[in-house]
Write an enzyme that holds these catalytic residues in place. Structure first.
Site, PDB file in Angstrom:
ATOM      1  N   SER A 111       1.963   0.335  -1.698  1.00  0.00           N
ATOM      2  CA  SER A 111       2.171   1.534  -2.518  1.00  0.00           C
ATOM      3  C   SER A 111       2.043   2.786  -1.670  1.00  0.00           C
ATOM      4  O   SER A 111       1.203   2.866  -0.770  1.00  0.00           O
ATOM      5  CB  SER A 111       1.126   1.574  -3.636  1.00  0.00           C
ATOM      6  OG  SER A 111       1.114   2.850  -4.251  1.00  0.00           O
ATOM      7  N   TYR A 133       7.798   7.128  -3.506  1.00  0.00           N
ATOM      8  CA  TYR A 133       8.193   8.111  -4.516  1.00  0.00           C
ATOM      9  C   TYR A 133       8.807   9.259  -3.720  1.00  0.00           C
ATOM     10  O   TYR A 133       8.060  10.039  -3.103  1.00  0.00           O
ATOM     11  CB  TYR A 133       6.975   8.655  -5.270  1.00  0.00           C
ATOM     12  CG  TYR A 133       6.303   7.714  -6.250  1.00  0.00           C
ATOM     13  CD1 TYR A 133       6.931   7.341  -7.429  1.00  0.00           C
ATOM     14  CD2 TYR A 133       5.020   7.244  -6.022  1.00  0.00           C
ATOM     15  CE1 TYR A 133       6.307   6.500  -8.346  1.00  0.00           C
ATOM     16  CE2 TYR A 133       4.379   6.408  -6.934  1.00  0.00           C
ATOM     17  CZ  TYR A 133       5.027   6.047  -8.093  1.00  0.00           C
ATOM     18  OH  TYR A 133       4.407   5.224  -8.998  1.00  0.00           O
ATOM     19  N   THR A 159      10.869   3.944  -6.020  1.00  0.00           N
ATOM     20  CA  THR A 159      10.533   3.873  -7.447  1.00  0.00           C
ATOM     21  C   THR A 159      11.286   4.957  -8.198  1.00  0.00           C
ATOM     22  O   THR A 159      11.148   6.149  -7.896  1.00  0.00           O
ATOM     23  CB  THR A 159       9.010   3.997  -7.639  1.00  0.00           C
ATOM     24  OG1 THR A 159       8.388   2.927  -6.915  1.00  0.00           O
ATOM     25  CG2 THR A 159       8.620   3.903  -9.095  1.00  0.00           C
ATOM     26  N   LYS A 223      13.463   0.436  -7.624  1.00  0.00           N
ATOM     27  CA  LYS A 223      12.488  -0.224  -8.514  1.00  0.00           C
ATOM     28  C   LYS A 223      12.370   0.552  -9.822  1.00  0.00           C
ATOM     29  O   LYS A 223      12.030   1.739  -9.802  1.00  0.00           O
ATOM     30  CB  LYS A 223      11.119  -0.271  -7.828  1.00  0.00           C
ATOM     31  CG  LYS A 223       9.988  -0.793  -8.696  1.00  0.00           C
ATOM     32  CD  LYS A 223       8.719  -0.956  -7.890  1.00  0.00           C
ATOM     33  CE  LYS A 223       7.574  -1.474  -8.718  1.00  0.00           C
ATOM     34  NZ  LYS A 223       6.953  -0.436  -9.553  1.00  0.00           N
ATOM     35  N   HIS A 247       7.504  -0.617 -14.714  1.00  0.00           N
ATOM     36  CA  HIS A 247       6.257  -0.110 -14.121  1.00  0.00           C
ATOM     37  C   HIS A 247       5.050  -0.741 -14.828  1.00  0.00           C
ATOM     38  O   HIS A 247       4.008  -0.108 -15.001  1.00  0.00           O
ATOM     39  CB  HIS A 247       6.227   1.418 -14.241  1.00  0.00           C
ATOM     40  CG  HIS A 247       5.585   2.147 -13.104  1.00  0.00           C
ATOM     41  ND1 HIS A 247       6.283   2.877 -12.185  1.00  0.00           N
ATOM     42  CD2 HIS A 247       4.283   2.275 -12.737  1.00  0.00           C
ATOM     43  CE1 HIS A 247       5.440   3.431 -11.313  1.00  0.00           C
ATOM     44  NE2 HIS A 247       4.212   3.068 -11.628  1.00  0.00           N
TER      45      HIS A 247
HETATM   46  C1  LIG Z   1      -2.878  -0.113 -11.328  1.00  0.00           C
HETATM   47  C2  LIG Z   1      -1.417  -0.055 -11.068  1.00  0.00           C
HETATM   48  C3  LIG Z   1      -0.912   0.820 -10.118  1.00  0.00           C
HETATM   49  C4  LIG Z   1       0.449   0.861  -9.857  1.00  0.00           C
HETATM   50  N1  LIG Z   1       0.895   1.674  -8.869  1.00  0.00           N
HETATM   51  C5  LIG Z   1       2.203   1.690  -8.577  1.00  0.00           C
HETATM   52  C6  LIG Z   1       2.677   2.485  -7.502  1.00  0.00           C
HETATM   53  O1  LIG Z   1       1.906   3.147  -6.811  1.00  0.00           O
HETATM   54  N2  LIG Z   1       4.006   2.502  -7.271  1.00  0.00           N
HETATM   55  C7  LIG Z   1       4.887   1.768  -8.028  1.00  0.00           C
HETATM   56  O2  LIG Z   1       6.082   1.808  -7.775  1.00  0.00           O
HETATM   57  N3  LIG Z   1       4.458   0.980  -9.015  1.00  0.00           N
HETATM   58  C8  LIG Z   1       3.143   0.922  -9.301  1.00  0.00           C
HETATM   59  N4  LIG Z   1       2.704   0.103 -10.295  1.00  0.00           N
HETATM   60  C9  LIG Z   1       3.656  -0.775 -11.013  1.00  0.00           C
HETATM   61  C10 LIG Z   1       3.758  -2.145 -10.326  1.00  0.00           C
HETATM   62  O3  LIG Z   1       4.448  -2.047  -9.103  1.00  0.00           O
HETATM   63  C11 LIG Z   1       4.504  -3.162 -11.183  1.00  0.00           C
HETATM   64  O4  LIG Z   1       5.722  -2.619 -11.612  1.00  0.00           O
HETATM   65  C12 LIG Z   1       3.729  -3.666 -12.391  1.00  0.00           C
HETATM   66  O5  LIG Z   1       2.342  -3.681 -12.160  1.00  0.00           O
HETATM   67  C13 LIG Z   1       4.199  -5.070 -12.731  1.00  0.00           C
HETATM   68  O6  LIG Z   1       3.621  -5.531 -13.860  1.00  0.00           O
HETATM   69  P1  LIG Z   1       2.343  -6.530 -13.899  1.00  0.00           P
HETATM   70  O7  LIG Z   1       1.144  -5.703 -13.595  1.00  0.00           O
HETATM   71  O8  LIG Z   1       2.384  -7.010 -15.314  1.00  0.00           O
HETATM   72  O9  LIG Z   1       2.566  -7.657 -12.913  1.00  0.00           O
HETATM   73  C14 LIG Z   1       1.339   0.037 -10.585  1.00  0.00           C
HETATM   74  C15 LIG Z   1       0.837  -0.843 -11.539  1.00  0.00           C
HETATM   75  C16 LIG Z   1      -0.520  -0.914 -11.787  1.00  0.00           C
HETATM   76  C17 LIG Z   1      -1.025  -1.892 -12.800  1.00  0.00           C
HETATM   77  C1  LIG Z   2      -0.093   8.859  -8.140  1.00  0.00           C
HETATM   78  C2  LIG Z   2      -0.343   7.386  -8.192  1.00  0.00           C
HETATM   79  C3  LIG Z   2       0.722   6.673  -8.940  1.00  0.00           C
HETATM   80  C4  LIG Z   2       0.324   5.272  -9.173  1.00  0.00           C
HETATM   81  C5  LIG Z   2       1.198   4.569 -10.131  1.00  0.00           C
HETATM   82  O1  LIG Z   2       2.367   4.462  -9.962  1.00  0.00           O
HETATM   83  C6  LIG Z   2       0.604   3.977 -11.293  1.00  0.00           C
HETATM   84  O2  LIG Z   2      -0.593   4.191 -11.520  1.00  0.00           O
HETATM   85  O3  LIG Z   2       1.324   3.315 -12.040  1.00  0.00           O
END
Ligand SMILES: Cc1cc2nc3c(=O)[nH]c(=O)nc-3n(C[C@H](O)[C@H](O)[C@H](O)COP(=O)(O)O)c2cc1C
Ligand SMILES: CCCCC(=O)C(=O)O
Length: 353
Positions: A111, A133, A159, A223, A247
């Site tokens: 990330s 991002y 993303t 994504k 997401h």
């Molecule tokens: C705590 C958390 C932080 C995330 N941070 C990001 C991120 O920084 N960038 C991003 O593209 N997606 C982020 N996501 C989305 C994940 O990449 C992903 O799309 C999602 O968690 C998939 O679903 P799942 O948790 O059910 O496996 C985040 C998801 C969670 C749960």
């Molecule tokens: C600024 C952090 C973004 C993290 C993210 O994408 C999420 O928490 O789903």
């Protein structure tokens, strides 16, 4: 293999262990979604509406779970989704996650909101992709892409579902706005040493994807693709892959479950690009169903954070091993020798849950 308080037979057990260990504010940040969390629930529920039609007597005694994806060889069709702030789960943060991914033979998507510098995560030696991002400051964005290239990342995951930040009411209730002292988004440091806030750029558009395409020779995946028309535009803009994602229900609540969106994207892409999916993958059978419906591979988000919270490297490894073993058994029981043999006729959609 792992001290999981006698639990740990499946990913729900690991989640329970994580819930007990984590600060409730951090648990809610990781577990939560936007709005009423309808999309968060829908992702998992969609898998319960799909059932497998197993084949019999096919002599599938040896399964091969490996796949090739954009020039990378993976031990299984399961990658680690980019998730923010791993040091909230474990002191070693993203470096621990990277060790587990490398041991399991899969790709970690780092990330942009990682709490360890990219170079330290890359020093582990496993294959990494970098999640971006794009920032409206193009100079900063291009410097970050160069940094990802220099660290040896093998693809950019851009993303595109976050023009603004989703409204996460659990975080609002807890007033969780900032990382605790000492934790920083290390990859947001600019040349002056200042750590910038991550901007969600509502101005991000297709020309900017074209700009990125010119900027780097790394494969680019988008994504957060849910609409078939956008999948066709992605092909037209020369990207190398799409990730069907909402997401994890953290952005647009009410968005379609990813498994429900998948067939439309697969049809639109028509074999021209790999189609990945994330959201709600908790069992090997979920991987099987997503691949049968046309996904090339899947990514897991929250379960990796649960493993990290419970046991650092060993905990993440345990999560990946559970998924791998579960997928292997599911393939055997369905009479399938490997990911390449999966096809849509093996899945039936049923009403209800
Ligand atoms: C705590 C958390 C932080 C995330 N941070 C990001 C991120 O920084 N960038 C991003 O593209 N997606 C982020 N996501 C989305 C994940 O990449 C992903 O799309 C999602 O968690 C998939 O679903 P799942 O948790 O059910 O496996 C985040 C998801 C969670 C749960
Ligand atoms: C600024 C952090 C973004 C993290 C993210 O994408 C999420 O928490 O789903």
């Amino acid at each position: 293999m792992l001290a999981l308080d006698g639990t740990g037979l499946n990913l729900a057990d690991v989640a329970d262990g994580a819930r007990r260990r984590l600060d409730p504010v951090h648990w809610d940040f990781f577990a939560g979604g936007a709005g009423d969390e309808r999309t968060l629930r829908a992702n998992e529920e969609a898998f319960t509406r799909h059932r497998i039609l197993p084949r019999i007597l096919r002599g599938a005694q040896v399964r091969d779970l490996r796949i090739s994806l954009l020039g990378c060889r993976l031990a299984m069709p399961v990658l680690i989704a980019p998730t923010a702030f791993h040091r909230l789960a474990h002191p070693e943060g993203e470096v621990a996650t990277a060790h587990a991914a490398a041991e399991a033979g899969t790709i970690m998507v780092v990330s942009m909101a990682a709490t360890r510098p990219l170079e330290e995560i890359a020093a582990v030696g496993g294959p990494l992709w970098f999640q971006l991002y794009p920032q409206s400051d193009l100079g900063f964005t291009s410097a970050l892409v160069r940094r990802a290239e220099a660290a040896g990342c093998r693809a950019l995951v851009v993303t595109v579902d976050s023009p603004v930040f989703g409204r996460r009411e659990r975080d609002l209730r807890h007033r969780f706005v900032d990382l605790p002292p000492g934790l920083l988004c290390e990859n947001m440091r600019d040349p002056s040493g200042r750590v910038r806030d991550i901007e969600m750029d509502a101005g991000l558009d297709w020309p900017r994807i074209g700009w990125l395409r010119e900027l780097t020779t790394l494969p680019i995946l988008l994504k957060g693709v849910l609409h078939p028309a956008d999948a066709r535009l992605a092909v037209a803009h020369g990207v190398d892959g799409v990730v069907v994602s909402n997401h994890g229900g953290r952005q647009l609540d009410g968005a379609v479950a990813t498994l429900d969106a998948l067939p439309g994207i697969v049809a639109a892409v028509d074999g021209r690009l790999p189609v990945l999916l994330d959201g709600g993958i908790r069992r090997g059978t979920d991987v099987l169903v997503a691949l049968a419906l046309g996904a090339t591979a899947v990514l897991v988000g929250r379960p990796v954070l649960w493993g990290l919270a419970v046991g650092g490297v060993a905990g993440v490894r345990h999560v990946l091993d559970l998924l791998r073993d579960d997928l292997d058994r599911a393939l055997a029981l369905a009479g399938v020798a490997g990911p390449g043999e999966l096809s849509g006729d093996l899945v039936a959609k049923v009403a209800g849950g």
